[in-house]
Design a protein around this motif. Structure first.
Motif, PDB file in Angstrom:
ATOM      1  N   VAL A  53       0.714  -1.083   0.023  1.00  0.00           N
ATOM      2  CA  VAL A  53      -0.208  -0.199   0.023  1.00  0.00           C
ATOM      3  C   VAL A  53       1.011   1.221  -0.080  1.00  0.00           C
ATOM      4  O   VAL A  53       0.644   2.311  -0.766  1.00  0.00           O
ATOM      5  CB  VAL A  53      -0.909  -0.138   1.168  1.00  0.00           C
ATOM      6  N   LEU A  54       1.909   1.430   0.959  1.00  0.00           N
ATOM      7  CA  LEU A  54       2.447   2.363   0.920  1.00  0.00           C
ATOM      8  C   LEU A  54       3.603   2.470  -0.268  1.00  0.00           C
ATOM      9  O   LEU A  54       3.976   3.613  -0.739  1.00  0.00           O
ATOM     10  CB  LEU A  54       3.615   2.439   2.265  1.00  0.00           C
ATOM     11  N   ALA A  55       4.095   1.316  -0.800  1.00  0.00           N
ATOM     12  CA  ALA A  55       4.845   1.445  -2.216  1.00  0.00           C
ATOM     13  C   ALA A  55       3.828   2.080  -3.134  1.00  0.00           C
ATOM     14  O   ALA A  55       4.428   3.021  -4.047  1.00  0.00           O
ATOM     15  CB  ALA A  55       5.218   0.123  -2.568  1.00  0.00           C
ATOM     16  N   THR A  64      13.558   4.550  -0.841  1.00  0.00           N
ATOM     17  CA  THR A  64      13.120   3.315  -0.256  1.00  0.00           C
ATOM     18  C   THR A  64      11.668   3.555   0.254  1.00  0.00           C
ATOM     19  O   THR A  64      11.249   4.773   0.627  1.00  0.00           O
ATOM     20  CB  THR A  64      14.056   2.950   0.900  1.00  0.00           C
ATOM     21  N   VAL A  65      10.989   2.561   0.854  1.00  0.00           N
ATOM     22  CA  VAL A  65       9.600   2.559   1.270  1.00  0.00           C
ATOM     23  C   VAL A  65       9.551   1.469   2.484  1.00  0.00           C
ATOM     24  O   VAL A  65      10.094   0.357   2.399  1.00  0.00           O
ATOM     25  CB  VAL A  65       8.660   2.116   0.227  1.00  0.00           C
ATOM     26  N   TRP A 102       6.326   2.683  -7.100  1.00  0.00           N
ATOM     27  CA  TRP A 102       7.783   2.418  -6.649  1.00  0.00           C
ATOM     28  C   TRP A 102       8.021   0.622  -6.546  1.00  0.00           C
ATOM     29  O   TRP A 102       6.784   0.148  -6.135  1.00  0.00           O
ATOM     30  CB  TRP A 102       7.809   2.916  -5.124  1.00  0.00           C
ATOM     31  N   VAL A 103       9.033   0.142  -6.910  1.00  0.00           N
ATOM     32  CA  VAL A 103       9.389  -1.191  -6.710  1.00  0.00           C
ATOM     33  C   VAL A 103      10.724  -1.388  -6.063  1.00  0.00           C
ATOM     34  O   VAL A 103      11.566  -0.462  -6.082  1.00  0.00           O
ATOM     35  CB  VAL A 103       9.183  -2.111  -8.146  1.00  0.00           C
ATOM     36  N   PHE A 104      11.068  -2.634  -5.652  1.00  0.00           N
ATOM     37  CA  PHE A 104      12.358  -2.860  -4.932  1.00  0.00           C
ATOM     38  C   PHE A 104      13.423  -3.438  -5.790  1.00  0.00           C
ATOM     39  O   PHE A 104      14.526  -3.529  -5.325  1.00  0.00           O
ATOM     40  CB  PHE A 104      12.201  -3.682  -3.663  1.00  0.00           C
ATOM     41  N   ASP A 105      13.163  -3.594  -7.084  1.00  0.00           N
ATOM     42  CA  ASP A 105      14.103  -4.327  -7.756  1.00  0.00           C
ATOM     43  C   ASP A 105      14.103  -3.632  -9.197  1.00  0.00           C
ATOM     44  O   ASP A 105      12.953  -3.469  -9.997  1.00  0.00           O
ATOM     45  CB  ASP A 105      13.526  -5.881  -8.122  1.00  0.00           C
TER      46      ASP A 105
END
Length: 248
Positions: A53-55, A64-65, A102-105
């Motif tokens: 949700v925050l992303a 970062t999130v 936003w994604v982490f990869d």
């Protein structure tokens, strides 16, 4: 799988996960996740859904999130998770698969579609963990009523091999060298993973070359085996190569 199917799987797997967790009780051990209790499992999935949700609300270029901290108390945790899940699904449906997110990869597209796919498999695998907790056994035969559909399972194998494992092994370069064949027979799909000392694994279609190790079975069985969960898949050859792909 398309975006709508991914969201349908998230909702269905989450509902089954919750039912199994409630049946097992918060203090039950999770045989497939050593040292975890059901309460820890639920806190984990609740935190992940909140993180998504925050992303989705963050700027795609954010550094970062960070997720919020779920409640410790079981009676407070369940509704907190319910709210996080409901909000996540609502936001994904509103945004659609191509909306920037936003994604982490860096390997993945920075879109909401990344999160729909990731949560379909995050939730499905942890649903399996909860079912084993409710059954009180880590045996592959402990939850005979659960068979993941070939499309979901094959997509989960693909995501694991092409995104999840390369990301982890980019930080922890493998010592092993060799090739591993993953063959999901009923889905008609096969992958060849090539491990080279100190390099990120290469994943491509399987050819005629003999592999050093193989993981073969139905898509459901290979999906479980790829995630190192109890499985009826047949593993042959150099098992150390398969172990080198172990995920957290």
């Amino acid at each position: 799988m398309d975006f709508a199917s991914q969201l349908e799987h998230v909702q269905r797997q989450a509902g089954a996960l919750r039912a199994a967790a409630v049946s097992a009780g918060p203090d039950a051990a999770v045989p497939t996740c050593p040292e975890w209790t059901v309460q820890r499992l639920v806190r984990h999935i609740a935190r992940v859904h909140n993180w998504v949700v925050l992303a989705l609300r963050a700027e795609p270029g954010a550094e970062t999130v960070r997720a919020e901290r779920p409640p410790e108390d079981w009676d407070s945790l369940l509704p907190w998770w319910d709210d996080a899940l409901r909000t996540m699904l609502a936001e994904l449906r509103t945004m659609g698969p191509d909306a920037p997110a936003w994604v982490f990869d860096a390997r993945a597209a920075s879109t909401a579609g990344f999160w729909a796919r990731r949560q379909a498999h995050e939730t499905a695998i942890h649903r399996l963990d909860a079912e084993h907790a409710a059954a009180g056994s880590a045996a592959a035969s402990a939850v005979p009523s659960l068979v993941f559909e070939p499309d979901l399972a094959a997509d989960g194998i693909d995501e694991l091999l092409t995104l999840v494992i390369p990301r982890r092994l980019d930080r922890e370069r493998p010592e092993a060298e060799g090739t591993i064949l993953f063959h999901a027979a009923d889905a008609g799909r096969a992958w060849l993973v090539q491990l080279k000392h100190g390099e990120v694994p290469e994943v491509g279609p399987a050819g005629d070359t003999d592999a050093d190790a193989s993981v073969v079975g139905t898509a459901d069985a290979v999906y479980r085996a790829a995630w190192h969960r109890p499985s009826t898949a047949i593993v042959t050859g150099d098992r150390a190569l398969v172990e080198a792909l172990r995920t957290p």
